[in-house]
Write an enzyme that holds these catalytic residues in place. Structure first.
Site: not given
Length: 362
Positions: A16-17, A137, A165, A180, A244
Site C-alpha cells: 500500500v505505502g 484485525y 478491498t 493473501h 484451502w
C-alpha cells in the site's frame, strides 16, 4: 496538498505505502518522510510522539499495519489486534498533538460483518457478527475508523478513513506462509509450473529470492517435501496444487496503484466535511463516514485460481480442500460514495494479474 508539503507515509515500503509513494512522485510531490520499522517502532508511544515532534509533517498517510491472510490472521490473533491498535493510537494521537493538516487512515473491508448485505455499503458497519478468522484485525481497524471520526467531531481535525478491498500489485507479499490469496496463488502456480517442468534451477532461484527454511544445499527431494507443506504436490508424476477451502467464496480485487490513486485524489480534493455530506446521516448522528475503495466487481476464488493458472501456464490440477476455512463467503464493496466524489478504477483483474506475473519473473 502543495507540491512541497511535508508528507509522512507510514509503511512506505509495503504494498500500500509503496504504491502511494509512486503515485505521489508521479504527481510531482517530493518532500517525503520515510522511516523503516527497524528505525521507528510505531507501537512505541514515546518513540512515535518524539518522531512527530521532531519532523512536524503536514500530511500523513497511515498505511503501516500488521497484515496477512486467513492463516496468519487466525494464528497470530493477539499480535494482530495489539500491534494494529497500538500503531493507530500512536500515529493518530500524534497527528492531533502536532497539528497535522490532514490524515488518511487505511483500513480493510474485513471490517464488515461476515453476512453483510451485498454489495456492502459503508453503513453495514457494526450491523452483525464479524468473520471469526480475522476478527481481531477487523476490530482494530474499526477502532481506527472510530478514532478518526471521534477526533474530527471533538477536536475539528481533518482525518479521512478509507477501506480498500483486496489489493494486489508489484510490491506484494509473496511469503508462502502468510500472504493473501492472489499473491499466494501466483507464486504457488509458478512453483507448480517449475516442478512440472523439473526445473529445479527455477525453484531454487525462487526460494532464494523469497527467503525460506530451505538451505542452498538441499536436495531435489528435500525441496519437493518442503513444497508439499504448501499444497504443491506430485501425484503419480503429475503436479497438483491443493488450495484451502471450497473455492466457492467471492472476492473483489483492486490494483494497488489504483487504490493509491484514490487515496491521493481524496487527500487533494476532499475533506471530512465531504465524507459527512455523502454519508447517510440520521438523527444528526455522524457515523460511518469512512469510504470504500473498490471496483464493485467480484470473482469466485475457484475462478480466480484458474485465471492465475492460465496466466502462469501451469498445466496440472487444482484441488480444493473443504476441511480448511473459506473465510467470509462474499465481500463485494459498493464504491458509490467514492464514485460520487469523482474517482473510478482503471486496471481490470486479468490485465493486472498478467502485469504482476511479468514483474514477478523479473
Amino acid at each position: 496538498m502543495e507540491k512541497d508539503s511535508k508528507i509522512y507515509i507510514a509503511g512506505h515500503d509495503g504494498l500500500v505505502g509503496s504504491s502511494i509513494v509512486k503515485v505521489l512522485e508521479s504527481k510531482g510531490y517530493h518532500n517525503f518522510i520515510f522511516r523503516h520499522y527497524t528505525e521507528l517502532d510505531l507501537t512505541n508511544q514515546e518513540a512515535t510522539q518524539q518522531f512527530f515532534e521532531e519532523q512536524k509533517p503536514d500530511y500523513v498517510f497511515l498505511a503501516a499495519a500488521k497484515v496477512g491472510g486467513i492463516y496468519a490472521n487466525n494464528t497470530y490473533r493477539a499480535q494482530f489486534i495489539y500491534e494494529n491498535i497500538s500503531i493507530q493510537n500512536n500515529v493518530i494521537h500524534s497527528c492531533y498533538l502536532n497539528d497535522v493538516k490532514k490524515l488518511l487512515f487505511l483500513g480493510s473491508t474485513c471490517i464488515y460483518p461476515k453476512l453483510a448485505n451485498q454489495p456492502m455499503k459503508e453503513d453495514e458497519l457494526l450491523t452483525n457478527t464479524l468473520e471469526y478468522t480475522n476478527e481481531p484485525y477487523a476490530i482494530a481497524k474499526i477502532s481506527g475508523i472510530k478514532m478518526c471520526e471521534s477526533y474530527n467531531l471533538q477536536y475539528g481535525t481533518n482525518y479521512i478513513s478509507v477501506m480498500p478491498t483486496n489489493l494486489y500489485g508489484y510490491n506484494d507479499n509473496f511469503n508462502l506462509e502468510n500472504s493473501h490469496v492472489l499473491p499466494a496463488l501466483l507464486r504457488k502456480m509458478h512453483l507448480c509450473k517449475s516442478l512440472e517442468n523439473n526445473d529445479f534451477k527455477a525453484i531454487r532461484k525462487d526460494l532464494k529470492k523469497h527467503p525460506s527454511s530451505v538451505s542452498n544445499t538441499a536436495t531435489d527431494n528435500e525441496i519437493v517435501s518442503y513444497l508439499e507443506k504448501f499444497g504443491i504436490k506430485r501425484n503419480n508424476g503429475n503436479v497438483e496444487l491443493h488450495v484451502w477451502g471450497t473455492g466457492s467464496p467471492f472476492r473483489e480485487f483492486l490494483w494497488a496503484e489504483d487504490m493509491a490513486d484514490a487515496c491521493v485524489f481524496l487527500m487533494e480534493n476532499s475533506d471530512f466535511a465531504d465524507m459527512v455530506r455523502v454519508s447517510d446521516i440520521k438523527d444528526n448522528e455522524v457515523r460511518n463516514t469512512h469510504l470504500n475503495i473498490g471496483t464493485g466487481k467480484e470473482i469466485r476464488i475457484k475462478d480466480l485460481a484458474h485465471l492465475v493458472k492460465d496466466t502462469v501456464g501451469f498445466k496440472g490440477e487444482i484441488k480444493f480442500d473443504p476441511s480448511k476455512p473459506d473465510g467470509t463467503p462474499r465481500k463485494l464493496t459498493d464504491p458509490g460514495k467514492l464514485h460520487s466524489l469523482g474517482w473510478h478504477h482503471n486496471i481490470e483483474l486479468p490485465e493486472g494479474i498478467k502485469m504482476v506475473y511479468e514483474h514477478y519473473l523479473k
